[in-house]
Scaffold this motif. Structure first.
Motif, PDB file in Angstrom:
ATOM      1  N   GLU A  96      17.252   2.546  80.563  1.00 45.75           N
ATOM      2  CA  GLU A  96      17.524   2.764  82.255  1.00 45.75           C
ATOM      3  C   GLU A  96      18.341   3.739  82.064  1.00 45.75           C
ATOM      4  OE1 GLU A  96      20.883   0.157  84.404  1.00 45.75           O
ATOM      5  OE2 GLU A  96      18.941  -0.288  85.178  1.00 45.75           O
ATOM      6  N   ILE A  97      18.010   4.560  82.551  1.00 53.05           N
ATOM      7  CA  ILE A  97      19.104   5.998  82.523  1.00 53.05           C
ATOM      8  C   ILE A  97      19.991   6.009  83.233  1.00 53.05           C
ATOM      9  CG2 ILE A  97      19.272   8.313  83.088  1.00 53.05           C
ATOM     10  CD1 ILE A  97      16.006   8.594  83.800  1.00 53.05           C
ATOM     11  N   PRO A  98      21.505   6.051  82.201  1.00 47.30           N
ATOM     12  CA  PRO A  98      22.755   5.966  83.064  1.00 47.30           C
ATOM     13  C   PRO A  98      22.982   6.526  84.623  1.00 47.30           C
ATOM     14  CG  PRO A  98      23.061   6.321  80.854  1.00 47.30           C
ATOM     15  CD  PRO A  98      21.949   6.688  81.376  1.00 47.30           C
ATOM     16  N   GLU A  99      23.718   5.914  85.299  1.00 48.35           N
ATOM     17  CA  GLU A  99      23.845   6.699  87.134  1.00 48.35           C
ATOM     18  C   GLU A  99      24.691   7.877  86.841  1.00 48.35           C
ATOM     19  OE1 GLU A  99      24.703   4.434  90.632  1.00 48.35           O
ATOM     20  OE2 GLU A  99      24.374   2.341  89.697  1.00 48.35           O
ATOM     21  N   GLU A 100      25.597   7.365  85.831  1.00 50.14           N
ATOM     22  CA  GLU A 100      26.410   9.051  85.756  1.00 50.14           C
ATOM     23  C   GLU A 100      25.572   9.982  85.478  1.00 50.14           C
ATOM     24  OE1 GLU A 100      29.258   9.319  87.059  1.00 50.14           O
ATOM     25  OE2 GLU A 100      29.305   7.375  87.604  1.00 50.14           O
ATOM     26  N   ARG A 101      24.217   9.877  84.887  1.00 52.80           N
ATOM     27  CA  ARG A 101      23.403  11.405  83.784  1.00 52.80           C
ATOM     28  C   ARG A 101      23.046  11.385  85.704  1.00 52.80           C
ATOM     29  NH1 ARG A 101      21.018  13.818  80.864  1.00 52.80           N
ATOM     30  NH2 ARG A 101      18.889  14.166  80.243  1.00 52.80           N
ATOM     31  N   LEU A 102      21.471  10.774  86.158  1.00 53.14           N
ATOM     32  CA  LEU A 102      21.916  11.034  87.375  1.00 53.14           C
ATOM     33  C   LEU A 102      22.046  11.610  88.359  1.00 53.14           C
ATOM     34  CD1 LEU A 102      19.552   7.550  87.360  1.00 53.14           C
ATOM     35  CD2 LEU A 102      18.551  10.450  87.032  1.00 53.14           C
ATOM     36  N   LYS A 103      23.279  11.391  88.129  1.00 57.38           N
ATOM     37  CA  LYS A 103      24.287  11.618  89.706  1.00 57.38           C
ATOM     38  C   LYS A 103      24.635  13.219  89.434  1.00 57.38           C
ATOM     39  CE  LYS A 103      27.325   7.937  91.154  1.00 57.38           C
ATOM     40  NZ  LYS A 103      28.038   7.227  91.198  1.00 57.38           N
ATOM     41  N   ILE A 104      24.593  13.656  87.676  1.00 52.36           N
ATOM     42  CA  ILE A 104      24.904  15.009  87.710  1.00 52.36           C
ATOM     43  C   ILE A 104      23.037  15.956  87.689  1.00 52.36           C
ATOM     44  CG2 ILE A 104      25.258  16.264  85.539  1.00 52.36           C
ATOM     45  CD1 ILE A 104      27.229  13.964  84.874  1.00 52.36           C
ATOM     46  N   LEU A 105      22.301  14.747  86.997  1.00 56.18           N
ATOM     47  CA  LEU A 105      20.593  15.471  87.028  1.00 56.18           C
ATOM     48  C   LEU A 105      19.897  14.324  87.614  1.00 56.18           C
ATOM     49  CD1 LEU A 105      18.999  18.051  85.314  1.00 56.18           C
ATOM     50  CD2 LEU A 105      19.666  16.458  83.648  1.00 56.18           C
ATOM     51  N   ILE A 109      13.912  12.441  83.472  1.00 54.53           N
ATOM     52  CA  ILE A 109      13.223  11.380  83.258  1.00 54.53           C
ATOM     53  C   ILE A 109      13.581  10.949  82.090  1.00 54.53           C
ATOM     54  CG2 ILE A 109      11.684  12.670  85.055  1.00 54.53           C
ATOM     55  CD1 ILE A 109      10.350  14.313  82.409  1.00 54.53           C
ATOM     56  N   TYR A 110      14.247  11.330  81.024  1.00 48.60           N
ATOM     57  CA  TYR A 110      14.563  10.671  80.006  1.00 48.60           C
ATOM     58  C   TYR A 110      16.108  10.449  79.763  1.00 48.60           C
ATOM     59  CZ  TYR A 110      10.131  13.452  78.726  1.00 48.60           C
ATOM     60  OH  TYR A 110       8.823  13.990  78.485  1.00 48.60           O
ATOM     61  N   CYS A 111      16.620   9.469  78.816  1.00 48.81           N
ATOM     62  CA  CYS A 111      17.579   9.544  78.567  1.00 48.81           C
ATOM     63  C   CYS A 111      18.319  10.578  78.130  1.00 48.81           C
ATOM     64  CB  CYS A 111      17.627   8.152  78.201  1.00 48.81           C
ATOM     65  SG  CYS A 111      17.193   7.659  76.792  1.00 48.81           S
ATOM     66  N   ARG A 112      19.953  10.640  77.766  1.00 53.84           N
ATOM     67  CA  ARG A 112      20.180  11.737  76.970  1.00 53.84           C
ATOM     68  C   ARG A 112      19.965  11.944  75.695  1.00 53.84           C
ATOM     69  NH1 ARG A 112      24.692  11.992  74.289  1.00 53.84           N
ATOM     70  NH2 ARG A 112      25.195   9.809  74.367  1.00 53.84           N
ATOM     71  N   ASP A 113      19.574  10.258  75.277  1.00 52.21           N
ATOM     72  CA  ASP A 113      18.821  10.781  73.536  1.00 52.21           C
ATOM     73  C   ASP A 113      17.726  10.632  73.454  1.00 52.21           C
ATOM     74  OD1 ASP A 113      21.718   9.495  72.731  1.00 52.21           O
ATOM     75  OD2 ASP A 113      20.543   7.367  72.770  1.00 52.21           O
ATOM     76  N   CYS A 114      16.889  10.698  74.010  1.00 52.60           N
ATOM     77  CA  CYS A 114      15.656  10.943  74.057  1.00 52.60           C
ATOM     78  C   CYS A 114      15.470  12.576  74.255  1.00 52.60           C
ATOM     79  CB  CYS A 114      14.978  10.374  75.231  1.00 52.60           C
ATOM     80  SG  CYS A 114      14.212   8.160  74.369  1.00 52.60           S
ATOM     81  N   GLN A 115      16.256  13.014  75.845  1.00 50.72           N
ATOM     82  CA  GLN A 115      16.162  14.514  76.001  1.00 50.72           C
ATOM     83  C   GLN A 115      16.930  15.480  74.406  1.00 50.72           C
ATOM     84  OE1 GLN A 115      15.399  15.830  78.831  1.00 50.72           O
ATOM     85  NE2 GLN A 115      14.743  17.896  77.808  1.00 50.72           N
ATOM     86  N   GLU A 116      17.782  15.018  74.054  1.00 52.69           N
ATOM     87  CA  GLU A 116      18.108  15.860  73.027  1.00 52.69           C
ATOM     88  C   GLU A 116      16.784  15.859  71.472  1.00 52.69           C
ATOM     89  OE1 GLU A 116      22.004  13.356  71.592  1.00 52.69           O
ATOM     90  OE2 GLU A 116      22.404  14.557  73.388  1.00 52.69           O
ATOM     91  N   LYS A 117      16.260  14.992  71.099  1.00 52.55           N
ATOM     92  CA  LYS A 117      15.100  14.191  70.268  1.00 52.55           C
ATOM     93  C   LYS A 117      14.022  15.619  70.690  1.00 52.55           C
ATOM     94  CE  LYS A 117      15.730   9.831  69.577  1.00 52.55           C
ATOM     95  NZ  LYS A 117      15.137   8.438  69.363  1.00 52.55           N
ATOM     96  N   ILE A 118      14.185  15.537  72.334  1.00 58.31           N
ATOM     97  CA  ILE A 118      12.728  16.991  72.372  1.00 58.31           C
ATOM     98  C   ILE A 118      13.609  18.239  72.735  1.00 58.31           C
ATOM     99  CG2 ILE A 118      11.721  17.612  74.980  1.00 58.31           C
ATOM    100  CD1 ILE A 118      11.667  14.821  75.841  1.00 58.31           C
ATOM    101  N   GLU A 119      14.851  18.047  72.949  1.00 59.56           N
ATOM    102  CA  GLU A 119      15.318  19.485  72.347  1.00 59.56           C
ATOM    103  C   GLU A 119      15.317  20.009  71.415  1.00 59.56           C
ATOM    104  OE1 GLU A 119      18.863  18.992  74.896  1.00 59.56           O
ATOM    105  OE2 GLU A 119      18.210  19.207  77.309  1.00 59.56           O
ATOM    106  N   MET A 120      15.420  18.555  70.387  1.00 58.40           N
ATOM    107  CA  MET A 120      14.998  18.948  68.776  1.00 58.40           C
ATOM    108  C   MET A 120      14.085  19.982  68.251  1.00 58.40           C
ATOM    109  SD  MET A 120      17.840  17.099  67.329  1.00 58.40           S
ATOM    110  CE  MET A 120      17.506  17.170  65.996  1.00 58.40           C
TER     111      MET A 120
END
Length: 130
Positions: A96-105, A109-120
């Motif tokens: 589940e993607i945290p609601e706080e992340r969804l409020k900002i973004l 479609i990715y949680c913060r950890d997965c987004q960071e992996k993709i960016e790396m």
């Protein structure tokens, strides 16, 4: 993984509020173009610099309308996913993607950890290609 009804209702309300805000902004931008006929009458007395400023302003407004359209598409996709029960679920790990992340973004479609992996990975691939 399905989201609970209370979270779904909160997210739906947030997305619909964003949609209304974007539609209001788009309507305001479109009103600017409804005065074209009036502007053409005024343009007769303007020099090239005045016309350049007007053209630039129109270009910016068109870009803003395009951005609004893109955001509306993302909101509609998010609302569709919400109805399916897949909105707010990371497409990579299924968490589940945290609601706080969804409020900002809200289109995340990715949680913060997965987004960071993709960016790396993207950064690493970009460095290799140079």
């Amino acid at each position: 993984m399905k989201i609970d009804q209370e979270r779904k209702d909160r997210l739906k309300k947030m997305l619909n509020q964003m949609k209304e805000q974007i539609l209001r902004e788009a309507r305001e931008e479109m009103k600017k173009f409804q005065t074209v006929e009036k502007r053409q009458i005024v343009e007769a007395g303007m020099d090239d610099a005045d016309l350049s400023v007007i053209d630039l302003s129109e270009d910016i407004s068109l870009k803003q309308l395009s951005t609004h359209r893109d955001i509306l598409k993302k909101i509609e996709e998010a609302l569709r996913k919400l109805e399916e029960g897949t909105y707010g679920i990371c497409e990579m790990c299924g968490d589940e993607i945290p609601e706080e992340r969804l409020k900002i973004l809200p289109f995340a479609i990715y949680c913060r950890d997965c987004q960071e992996k993709i960016e790396m990975i993207e950064k690493f691939e970009g460095e290799e290609g140079q």
